[in-house]
Every structure is written in structure tokens, then in C-alpha cells.
Write an enzyme that holds these catalytic residues in place. Sequence first.
Site, PDB file in Angstrom:
ATOM      1  N   GLY A  12       0.843  -1.211   0.000  1.00 33.13           N
ATOM      2  CA  GLY A  12       0.000   0.000   0.000  1.00 33.13           C
ATOM      3  C   GLY A  12       0.868   1.248   0.000  1.00 33.13           C
ATOM      4  O   GLY A  12       1.907   1.274   0.662  1.00 33.13           O
ATOM      5  N   ASP A 125       0.605   1.377   8.640  1.00 30.48           N
ATOM      6  CA  ASP A 125       0.214   0.539   9.778  1.00 30.48           C
ATOM      7  C   ASP A 125       1.264   0.567  10.898  1.00 30.48           C
ATOM      8  O   ASP A 125       0.987   0.141  12.016  1.00 30.48           O
ATOM      9  CB  ASP A 125       0.005  -0.918   9.331  1.00 30.48           C
ATOM     10  CG  ASP A 125      -1.248  -1.089   8.478  1.00 30.48           C
ATOM     11  OD1 ASP A 125      -1.917  -0.078   8.196  1.00 30.48           O
ATOM     12  OD2 ASP A 125      -1.550  -2.225   8.090  1.00 30.48           O
ATOM     13  N   ARG A 174     -24.594  13.167  17.313  1.00 33.29           N
ATOM     14  CA  ARG A 174     -24.317  11.877  16.669  1.00 33.29           C
ATOM     15  C   ARG A 174     -23.440  10.978  17.537  1.00 33.29           C
ATOM     16  O   ARG A 174     -22.658  11.452  18.375  1.00 33.29           O
ATOM     17  CB  ARG A 174     -23.564  12.089  15.351  1.00 33.29           C
ATOM     18  CG  ARG A 174     -24.372  12.784  14.282  1.00 33.29           C
ATOM     19  CD  ARG A 174     -25.320  11.797  13.587  1.00 33.29           C
ATOM     20  NE  ARG A 174     -26.078  12.467  12.536  1.00 33.29           N
ATOM     21  CZ  ARG A 174     -27.384  12.715  12.592  1.00 33.29           C
ATOM     22  NH1 ARG A 174     -28.092  12.352  13.627  1.00 33.29           N
ATOM     23  NH2 ARG A 174     -27.995  13.310  11.583  1.00 33.29           N
ATOM     24  N   MET A 181      -7.571   2.631   9.103  1.00 37.01           N
ATOM     25  CA  MET A 181      -6.833   1.483   8.566  1.00 37.01           C
ATOM     26  C   MET A 181      -5.963   0.873   9.663  1.00 37.01           C
ATOM     27  O   MET A 181      -5.763   1.452  10.725  1.00 37.01           O
ATOM     28  CB  MET A 181      -5.982   1.904   7.378  1.00 37.01           C
ATOM     29  CG  MET A 181      -6.780   2.000   6.093  1.00 37.01           C
ATOM     30  SD  MET A 181      -5.713   2.380   4.693  1.00 37.01           S
ATOM     31  CE  MET A 181      -6.821   2.039   3.334  1.00 37.01           C
ATOM     32  N   GLY A 182      -5.398  -0.265   9.359  1.00 34.33           N
ATOM     33  CA  GLY A 182      -4.586  -0.994  10.335  1.00 34.33           C
ATOM     34  C   GLY A 182      -5.070  -2.428  10.335  1.00 34.33           C
ATOM     35  O   GLY A 182      -6.020  -2.776  11.020  1.00 34.33           O
TER      36      GLY A 182
HETATM   37  O1  F6P Z   1      -0.525  -1.139   3.473  1.00 35.20           O
HETATM   38  C1  F6P Z   1      -1.329  -1.267   4.569  1.00 35.20           C
HETATM   39  C2  F6P Z   1      -2.734  -0.877   4.259  1.00 35.20           C
HETATM   40  O2  F6P Z   1      -2.828   0.502   4.103  1.00 35.20           O
HETATM   41  C3  F6P Z   1      -3.674  -1.417   5.321  1.00 35.20           C
HETATM   42  O3  F6P Z   1      -3.820  -0.555   6.398  1.00 35.20           O
HETATM   43  C4  F6P Z   1      -4.945  -1.651   4.562  1.00 35.20           C
HETATM   44  O4  F6P Z   1      -5.686  -2.716   5.092  1.00 35.20           O
HETATM   45  C5  F6P Z   1      -4.458  -2.028   3.212  1.00 35.20           C
HETATM   46  O5  F6P Z   1      -3.209  -1.427   3.051  1.00 35.20           O
HETATM   47  C6  F6P Z   1      -5.436  -1.624   2.123  1.00 35.20           C
HETATM   48  O6  F6P Z   1      -4.806  -1.536   0.908  1.00 35.20           O
HETATM   49  P1  F6P Z   1      -5.454  -1.676  -0.541  1.00 35.20           P
HETATM   50  O7  F6P Z   1      -6.873  -1.241  -0.437  1.00 35.20           O
HETATM   51  O8  F6P Z   1      -4.620  -0.767  -1.373  1.00 35.20           O
HETATM   52  O9  F6P Z   1      -5.313  -3.107  -0.915  1.00 35.20           O
END
Ligand code: F6P
Length: 400
Positions: A12, A125, A174, A181-182
Site C-alpha cells: 500500500g 500501519d 451523533r 486502517m490498520g
Molecule cells: O498497506 C497497509 C494498508 O494501508 C492497510 O492498512 C490496509 O488494510 C491495506 O493497506 C489496504 O490496501 P489496498 O486497499 O490498497 O489493498
Amino acid sequence: MPKKIGVLTGGGDTSALNATLKGIALKAEELGFELVGFMEGWRGVLKGGRYFTLTPDLIDENHGGTLLKSSRTNLIAMDKLGAAIENLKKLDISGLIPIGGDDTLTVGTALSEQFTTVFVTKTIDNDVGINPPEVDAVDYSKMVNYFCPGFPSAASRVIDAVRDLRTTTYSHDRVIIVEAMGRDAGWLTLSAAYGQADLIVVPEVPYQPDRLAEAIREKHAEQGNVIVVVSEGIRNDDGELMITSQAELDAFGHTKPGGCSEIIVEAMKKRLPEISASSFRALILGYLQRCGSPMPLDRDTAIKAGSLAVRALADGMLNGVATITRTDAGIEPTLLPLEQVLKRDESGHVIRRSLDPRFYDAERYQLSPAGAGYFRPLFGDLPPRALSLDEHLVNIGEIG
Ligand code: F6P
């Protein structure tokens, strides 16, 4: 003939990848090396892969993403390590710098058994490295790879988003479940404490809906609105990911997470009938965390890390990693031998770094004091909780 080295970016993307490339290109130029950039990660070193001569003027370190593009190509699963090495040799490449997270580096470590390789980490991450020893007080200077380039910029985007969300959360009473992400580690989610998230849920602690509902009930009673930030990779008591769509595997066999915030919204509506069901919202931050320009500290550290990797190749280091260290003087890159940074499991996969349990207060769903100490060099002191607008109102009457 000048020494020729190669570079590629895998996995990513992050905002600081071009900064690392800039550091590499500048140092290569200074040392008189020819630098070859392979396109689309490991795919670039296979038959049909594209490459070009990478010079500093081509790279804007303030531009996010990666000029070289990226892919999640698993040379091990494809049985293409040998072919990749042959191609590198055919091009007279004498050393390679893969920039990546655990998956890219898993391929890289296998390749490094037969080819000179120096790594630079990257991942939002923040899960490549080793936590400080578990003795006495946390010694941050003993942390191997204090942060992965790209993580601070992503964290700053999460912080801004969560801080900004408060205005709407207040206006409309709300309860917003924000999904960060993570895949396996809660570092990025935990940074939301700097955006004044009320409750933070990380993958390292199994998700317990009843307990979370109780915490939301309390916060809601206190302030009338709640922001919960959850990692996409949280798991239930059975260790299963909470995903909304059909399980999808990537090239490295990981299930893609996604949608846990929507599942939590439904679970909370059922458990909290006293809060209007229409108050609940799920918000997936998605790529807005990974895109855009890097923050200055991240950018400058990434440039230095890239430059150090080239230095290592010039000095004849066969296999190393340009890591990041926290010292009294600040944040500096440090070169370490591969085996001190990238531990592997029995199947050869690089072991990911979980959130240090001392950095998270699982009882309060919050950042702990040791966690605030971790983030201090990146974001300063934890901001004091802003008074809710309710708390400023005077002479409140109620029409009878
Ligand atoms: O590289 C890590 C990350 O950003 C994660 O946090 C996430 O789950 C994943 O990549 C998503 O990546 P993509 O949608 O590009 O496959």
C-alpha cells in the site's frame, strides 16, 4: 562502469514514499551510482516489468504516493525469486533497495539470501520493527524502527479528520463510529487520541460489544455525542475479522478487512435503545489516510533513511535495513543488520509489530501516558480536552 543499483516500492502506498526515493536518488547521484527504478513493486523485476533511470529531478518529495507505482506481487508464491535475480543480474544491478512493509520485505528477505539487498520500511500501519524491551519504564530509544515512514503523515490525517468531525457530531448529537486502517495493529487508530476521539478500539484487544456499548452509554450521558475510532482489523472473541463483504484474499493470503464500523453501528443500536437509532453513523476513512503530502518530519526522515540505504550499499553492506531511532537529539535513521529488525515466523513471513500494550489503556479505550510519550516527538503534548459547547451555555431554560 558506474555501480548500478535498483529500487522498487511495494504494498500500500504512503505519503512519504517519494521522499524516500528522493533521498536514494540524491545519494546515488552524489556517489556516482546509476539508479534504476523498477515500476510496480516486485512486478517490475519480472519479465515484462518496466524500469527507467531515476534521477533526483524527477522526484517531488512533497508529492504523496509513489512515482514508481506499487503492487502486491508475491514472488515467493509465484516461484519467481530465481527469475527476478537473473533479471537483476542481466541488468548489471549490484544491489537492490526494496521499500515496503511486511509483505514486500518478506519477499525481500528471501531474495536477500542470494542478492545484496538493503531495505527501507514504509507502512501507515507502523507494524515493521520491534517494541522497546518489557522491563521497567518504557525506553523509547530502544525501540527498533521508532516509526515506519508514512505512518506519521497518515496519523496526522486521522487526527485532523477526527478533530473536524466533532463539530457535526456536536450539532446533530451523533454517535459516529470511525473506521481507521490498520490490518493487524492499532498504531494508526490510537493516534486519533490527538483528535480527541472519545473511545479507541484496537485489533490487539478482542472487540466486546457489551463493554463498548457501556462505554458509549457513559460518554453519551456525559456529553450528548460520541466519536469512537476503531481499527478495520479488529476481531471478535473468536479471533474472526469483522467484515461486511465476502472475504477477499490478497496475494499474500491476508483477508482484506473492511466494514467493521457498519457492523458496530448495528450492534450498538440494539444495545443502546435510549439513544435514537438515527444518531448512529459509520464512517470509513479509507484512502484519505494514505494520500496527500507528507508532514515535514515524516518527509525529512524518509529522505534521510533513503540516503542511508544507498550509503550502506556503497559501504559494501550485504543485507541491512535503514530504520528510524529516537534519540535525545531527535529522530534519526540508523542502519541495522537484517536479523535485528525483521524477525520471521516458521513460514518465513516477517512478524508484524503489534501496538505496545503499555501504550493503550484497554479499560478506558484510550491512549495511556506511555502512549502519549510515544507520540510526543510527532505531535507534541496531548491537547487538553476542549469544552463541549454545552459546557459554555449559561441560563439554560426549558419551555414548559
Ligand atoms: O498497506 C497497509 C494498508 O494501508 C492497510 O492498512 C490496509 O488494510 C491495506 O493497506 C489496504 O490496501 P489496498 O486497499 O490498497 O489493498
